[in-house]
Design an enzyme around this catalytic site. Structure first.
Site, PDB file in Angstrom:
ATOM      1  N   HIS A  87       0.845  -1.204   0.000  1.00  0.00           N
ATOM      2  CA  HIS A  87       0.000   0.000   0.000  1.00  0.00           C
ATOM      3  C   HIS A  87       0.874   1.244   0.000  1.00  0.00           C
ATOM      4  O   HIS A  87       1.798   1.364   0.804  1.00  0.00           O
ATOM      5  CB  HIS A  87      -0.930   0.013   1.218  1.00  0.00           C
ATOM      6  CG  HIS A  87      -1.814   1.216   1.264  1.00  0.00           C
ATOM      7  ND1 HIS A  87      -2.779   1.467   0.306  1.00  0.00           N
ATOM      8  CD2 HIS A  87      -1.858   2.276   2.115  1.00  0.00           C
ATOM      9  CE1 HIS A  87      -3.386   2.620   0.575  1.00  0.00           C
ATOM     10  NE2 HIS A  87      -2.840   3.130   1.669  1.00  0.00           N
ATOM     11  N   SER A  88       0.570   2.189  -0.908  1.00  0.00           N
ATOM     12  CA  SER A  88       1.249   3.482  -0.989  1.00  0.00           C
ATOM     13  C   SER A  88       2.757   3.259  -1.195  1.00  0.00           C
ATOM     14  O   SER A  88       3.137   2.649  -2.190  1.00  0.00           O
ATOM     15  CB  SER A  88       0.922   4.290   0.273  1.00  0.00           C
ATOM     16  OG  SER A  88       1.145   5.659   0.068  1.00  0.00           O
ATOM     17  N   MET A  89       3.614   3.706  -0.285  1.00  0.00           N
ATOM     18  CA  MET A  89       5.049   3.426  -0.429  1.00  0.00           C
ATOM     19  C   MET A  89       5.284   1.921  -0.617  1.00  0.00           C
ATOM     20  O   MET A  89       6.129   1.502  -1.408  1.00  0.00           O
ATOM     21  CB  MET A  89       5.806   3.913   0.811  1.00  0.00           C
ATOM     22  CG  MET A  89       7.286   3.535   0.830  1.00  0.00           C
ATOM     23  SD  MET A  89       8.168   4.120   2.310  1.00  0.00           S
ATOM     24  CE  MET A  89       7.936   2.712   3.413  1.00  0.00           C
ATOM     25  N   SER A 114      -1.558  -0.908  -4.148  1.00  0.00           N
ATOM     26  CA  SER A 114      -2.711  -0.200  -3.589  1.00  0.00           C
ATOM     27  C   SER A 114      -2.372   1.254  -3.286  1.00  0.00           C
ATOM     28  O   SER A 114      -1.302   1.554  -2.751  1.00  0.00           O
ATOM     29  CB  SER A 114      -3.131  -0.926  -2.297  1.00  0.00           C
ATOM     30  OG  SER A 114      -3.974  -0.132  -1.503  1.00  0.00           O
TER      31      SER A 114
END
Length: 243
Positions: A87-89, A114
């Site tokens: 997710h993200s990073m 994500s």
């Protein structure tokens, strides 16, 4: 210190799902997933250095180096099919880890990315350079559970250094040419996420020669907290494991 936290060991599981947290996040973010996911899947959440029970471990400041360390630590756990979820990073790191695994002849069966723009389209926002209040403000804007911790002055002192390190790490990331993924990729985003639009998320299709799918769920950057059942259902359906 081990790189992975496994909330429920499942020696019988036919597959492992490696979960990579967002900037400022830790393995505990994925703890509820172990109960929610099919018994056929074992969740292994990555614990980055410098936080939680790895508070004493030195930060990694280079994203490519961090991906190499994670991929190396995964080697003994690749005795069964593995999927990656970031997710993200964590999405960008999952992509880099997947490239390394593919180069080493043990590609994952699927990569879920994500709440993130693709690696070749990162934008130029710089949160790491802000003062403490500015970093906290950015975290609050993003939402997520870590933002609450930053309201407490004592916790803030513990949490801010690794939050700042994570933002610096992902904001310094540069996509390098080389291995193109051949594994299927699914991008999942929230429809109200200010950090990644649907057209941007479609850019993930360019990083793989494998199948690509995009799922848009209601919510902001941390849509997956409220929409966990839908995310898990998407994972089950994609990996073809019985729910």
């Amino acid at each position: 210190m081990s790189w992975f936290r496994c909330p429920q060991t499942r020696p019988w599981a036919s597959m492992r799902l490696f979960c990579l947290p967002h900037a400022g996040g830790s393995a505990v973010f994925y703890r509820p997933w172990a109960k929610a996911v099919s018994p056929a899947v074992e969740v292994q959440a990555v614990q980055y250095p410098g936080r939680a029970d790895r508070m004493a471990d030195a930060f990694v400041t280079d994203p490519h180096q961090l991906a190499r360390l994670i991929a190396g630590a995964m080697a003994p756990l690749m005795d069964r099919p593995a999927a990656l979820f970031g997710h993200s990073m964590g999405a960008v790191l999952a992509y880099e880890v997947a490239r390394l695994l593919q180069e080493r002849g043990t590609p994952p069966v699927h990569v879920f990315v994500s709440g993130a723009r693709p690696p070749h389209d990162r934008g130029d926002e710089r949160i790491a350079d802000r003062d403490d209040d500015g970093v906290v403000e950015a975290m609050v804007e993003l939402g997520g559970t870590d933002a609450e911790a930053l309201q407490d002055p004592e916790l803030r002192e513990l949490v801010l250094p690794y939050v700042r390190n994570d933002f610096a790490l992902i904001e310094s990331y540069e996509h390098r040419g080389g291995t193109r993924l051949t594994v299927p990729v699914t991008a999942i985003i929230g429809d109200a996420d200010a950090h990644v639009t649907e057209p941007q998320a479609k850019g993930w299709a360019e990083v793989t020669g494998g199948r690509f799918a995009l799922r848009v769920l209601p919510g902001g950057h941390f849509y997956l907290t409220d929409r966990r059942p839908e995310v898990i259902a998407e994972i089950h359906r994609t990996l073809e494991v019985p729910a």
